[in-house]
Structures are given as structure tokens and as C-alpha cells.
Design a protein around this motif. Structure first.
Motif, PDB file in Angstrom:
ATOM      1  N   LEU A 162      -3.744  -5.339  -7.164  1.00 40.63           N
ATOM      2  CA  LEU A 162      -2.387  -5.857  -7.312  1.00 40.63           C
ATOM      3  C   LEU A 162      -1.700  -6.002  -5.958  1.00 40.63           C
ATOM      4  O   LEU A 162      -1.002  -6.991  -5.698  1.00 40.63           O
ATOM      5  CB  LEU A 162      -1.570  -4.939  -8.235  1.00 40.63           C
ATOM      6  N   ASP A 165       0.075  -9.516  -3.712  1.00 35.04           N
ATOM      7  CA  ASP A 165       1.526  -9.434  -3.507  1.00 35.04           C
ATOM      8  C   ASP A 165       2.240  -8.876  -4.731  1.00 35.04           C
ATOM      9  O   ASP A 165       3.320  -9.343  -5.102  1.00 35.04           O
ATOM     10  CB  ASP A 165       2.107 -10.816  -3.158  1.00 35.04           C
ATOM     11  N   SER A 166       1.623  -7.881  -5.364  1.00 38.60           N
ATOM     12  CA  SER A 166       2.172  -7.335  -6.608  1.00 38.60           C
ATOM     13  C   SER A 166       2.088  -5.813  -6.612  1.00 38.60           C
ATOM     14  O   SER A 166       1.623  -5.213  -7.587  1.00 38.60           O
ATOM     15  CB  SER A 166       1.418  -7.916  -7.821  1.00 38.60           C
ATOM     16  N   SER A 168       2.512  -2.075  -7.233  1.00 43.27           N
ATOM     17  CA  SER A 168       2.987  -1.553  -8.507  1.00 43.27           C
ATOM     18  C   SER A 168       2.914  -0.030  -8.542  1.00 43.27           C
ATOM     19  O   SER A 168       2.278   0.610  -7.704  1.00 43.27           O
ATOM     20  CB  SER A 168       2.142  -2.115  -9.655  1.00 43.27           C
ATOM     21  N   VAL A 220       2.929  -9.387 -14.306  1.00 48.29           N
ATOM     22  CA  VAL A 220       2.767  -8.348 -13.279  1.00 48.29           C
ATOM     23  C   VAL A 220       1.991  -8.816 -12.048  1.00 48.29           C
ATOM     24  O   VAL A 220       2.010  -8.140 -11.026  1.00 48.29           O
ATOM     25  CB  VAL A 220       2.099  -7.080 -13.858  1.00 48.29           C
ATOM     26  N   ILE A 221       1.307  -9.974 -12.147  1.00 49.91           N
ATOM     27  CA  ILE A 221       0.558 -10.486 -11.001  1.00 49.91           C
ATOM     28  C   ILE A 221       1.288 -11.711 -10.450  1.00 49.91           C
ATOM     29  O   ILE A 221       1.339 -12.768 -11.087  1.00 49.91           O
ATOM     30  CB  ILE A 221      -0.896 -10.858 -11.393  1.00 49.91           C
ATOM     31  N   ASN A 222       1.858 -11.545  -9.263  1.00 49.43           N
ATOM     32  CA  ASN A 222       2.656 -12.627  -8.680  1.00 49.43           C
ATOM     33  C   ASN A 222       1.800 -13.808  -8.238  1.00 49.43           C
ATOM     34  O   ASN A 222       2.151 -14.958  -8.472  1.00 49.43           O
ATOM     35  CB  ASN A 222       3.467 -12.102  -7.486  1.00 49.43           C
TER      36      ASN A 222
END
Length: 347
Positions: A218, A222-223, A225, A246-248
Motif C-alpha cells: 500500500l 501512495d496509500s 495505511s 484504499v488503493i490510491n
């Protein structure tokens, strides 16, 4: 004088499972762990509860999405601030008014039993009790008052009712595999819980193997978390809408999902290898714990001759707390409700 309410708590590193009986009904909630240092400001929505805690000089807050969430994937979690936070936070999620409670909590097999003689590790058990009796406060809120703490071993009690009602003979060997967030616990039970012949645990093998890979993947997309969001992604990896939320970097989705599947397969392989070394030819196998569904196909293949006697316990994540609750209850007849999983957006 009112008796304290009995609550069974399987306080795992990833989620805390709490069970209690109200009006002859067994109720359960699953409360995810996600805490960070310092406090949050009050929420803009009045209906949104902010959980700011204080233990000694340390301030913590419940924050389900922060990449600064504190790691609970280590054995010291069982005896520190994060465990105390997790238990009290789970109690607040029951919907019960704060009151006096007598709680029964759990310890991984490797902590509950001594490795050399399979006897209770009284020092660890007492350490766990004292940790949960420490003072803690909730800013602008009231907490439950823990008046007593009992400790039971993880995994094995989760199949107590099933074995007692299964009609197995005195020579039946049942392998219980508990794949949790941090640890792998296994035990070999003879007959209808006539005796526990052997126990085994691996402190370094659990769903965290997949969680850590998910967080790394992630971050590369760029995600960044929290551990909680990473675990939700593992559980809801087949939910395309949630995955996109949740995944940019959507160009990374296929790669991330492929990595998760590889890590899940790897986890299953490692657990199966450990299980075969511990109990090569049991008569039946039960799988419990938060990671049970992930490893079930691999364990089935490893014990293929057993067929339907390799069993994924229903509601495997909360099975232990529910069985402990029935064990400590004074009720003769209890009806069971399905456990309630508190999702990321609920608390």
C-alpha cells in the motif's frame, strides 16, 4: 450487592473478541485494535465518539486509519499499555453501560504453558492479570471497572462444546490449529477433552506475515495505511469497491492483490509445515482464529485423507471468546447470536 458482569475476552493482537450473556442470549463483538500516541480533537459530528485514553503519563487515541498506528504484532503486547487499551476499548463497544466486570482473558499457548513440562506459567499469568488491573482513564467518558481477571490458554477451549457433543471415543486425537494475528498455537486433545497431550506455539508466525506485506504494498502505491486498514484489505480483497477506496494508485491494484494471494499461500504453507511436524496423523483437525479461513484450503490439502474431518469452525474468529463465555456462565440454557464485527467506519 450486584454481582459483576462476567465477560469473556479473547484479546488478540489484531482484534479483541468479547462475549457475554444477556437475557439468556450469548452476544459477541469483534473490536479491531488501532491505537496511536497522543489525542485526537473532538469530531465535527456529534454522533461520532472520540476515544482519548490516558495511562500514567502516556496519552493514546483510537485511530482506525492512521499510518502512525502502533504495532501490536509482538508478544510483549500481552503485558503492556496496548493490551490494556484494547480490552477497555472493546468493553466500550459492547453497548453495555459501564459497570463492574469480572473478565476472563487469554494468553497464547507459548506464554500460558511452560515449554519444558507443559505446566501453567504462573508468572506470565500473574503478569497478565496485573497489567489489566492498572489504572486507565477515558477523556470525557466513563470506563468499565475491572474487578477481577482470570486467564485461560488460547485456541484449545474454542472447540470444547464441539468435542463434548461429538461422540468421539477416548482414543481420538484432535488437532486444534489457532492462526492469529501474531502467533500460531496448536494443541493435541485426547477424547472429549479427557486430556491435553501436547501443545506447541510459534510466536513469530501469524496473519501479520500477510498484514506487513499489505502495508508495504500500500505504501508503494501512495496509500500508507494503519494495520487495521491493511487487515481489512486482506479480508475484503475480493470487494472491488473497497479495494479501490484504499488503493490510491489504481494501476497497482492487480500487483497488490497478487502479492496478497502469494503471501496468504505462503502463510498456509508455513502453518501446514508446522502442523505436520507437530501432529502428523491426527484423527480430526479444527481451525480457529482470525487467520483460519485464509489457511483452510492448504490445511485441507495437507490432511487430505481426513476429508470432512478437517473443520473450519463457524465464526472462527470469535469461537474462543464464545466458548469461554459458556464455560464461565452460570446459565443452564443459552441462545447464541452471530458475532458483530465492528468495521473500520463503525468506531
Amino acid at each position: 450487592m450486584t454481582k459483576p458482569l462476567k465477560i469473556a475476552i479473547d484479546d488478540g493482537s489484531t482484534n479483541v473478541k468479547a462475549s457475554w450473556i444477556a437475557n439468556k442470549t450469548l452476544k459477541s463483538i469483534i473490536s479491531p485494535n488501532s491505537f496511536r500516541k497522543d489525542w485526537k480533537s473532538a469530531a465535527l459530528l456529534r454522533s461520532k465518539q472520540v476515544y482519548n485514553y490516558e495511562i500514567g503519563i502516556n496519552k493514546y487515541t483510537y485511530d482506525p486509519t492512521s499510518e502512525k498506528s502502533l504495532s501490536t504484532t509482538h508478544i510483549d503486547y500481552q503485558y503492556g499499555d496496548l493490551n490494556l487499551l484494547a480490552v477497555h476499548h472493546a468493553l466500550l463497544q459492547t453497548g453495555l453501560p459501564p459497570c463492574d466486570v469480572a473478565i476472563t482473558v487469554t494468553l497464547p499457548i507459548t506464554e500460558y504453558y511452560q515449554q519444558d513440562d507443559c505446566q501453567r506459567n504462573d508468572a506470565n499469568i500473574e503478569r497478565k492479570k496485573q497489567n489489566l488491573m492498572r489504572p486507565i482513564s477515558l477523556n470525557k467518558g466513563e470506563l468499565f471497572n475491572i474487578v477481577s481477571v482470570d486467564v485461560m490458554p488460547e485456541s484449545l477451549p474454542a472447540v470444547l462444546t464441539r468435542l463434548m457433543n461429538s461422540g468421539v471415543n477416548p482414543y481420538t486425537k484432535t488437532l486444534v490449529i489457532d492462526c492469529g494475528g501474531t502467533t500460531l498455537d496448536m494443541g493435541l486433545i485426547v477424547g472429549e477433552f479427557d486430556e491435553i497431550s501436547e501443545v506447541y506455539g510459534n510466536r513469530a508466525l501469524g496473519v501479520s506475515l500477510v498484514t506487513d506485506a499489505a502495508r508495504t504494498a500500500l505504501a508503494a502505491a501512495d496509500s500508507e495505511s494503519s494495520y487495521l486498514v491493511a487487515n481489512e484489505l486482506i479480508k475484503r480483497r475480493h470487494d472491488a469497491n473497497f479495494v479501490r477506496e484504499v488503493i490510491n494508485d489504481e494501476s497497482q491494484i492487480a500487483r497488490i492483490l497478487e502479492k496478497l494471494e502469494r503471501k496468504i499461500e505462503e502463510l498456509g504453507h508455513f502453518v501446514a509445515e508446522e502442523a505436520k511436524k507437530f501432529a502428523r496423523n491426527p484423527n480430526r483437525v479444527y481451525l480457529v482464529g482470525g487467520g483460519a479461513a485464509l489457511i483452510y484450503p492448504t490445511i485441507q490439502a495437507s490432511y487430505s485423507t481426513l476429508g470432512e474431518r478437517v473443520i473450519l469452525v463457524e465464526d472462527s474468529q470469535s469461537a474462543l471468546s464464545r466458548e469461554i463465555c459458556l464455560y464461565i456462565s452460570d446459565e443452564d440454557e443459552v441462545f447464541s447470536e452471530a458475532p458483530v464485527m465492528l468495521e473500520v467506519g463503525h468506531v
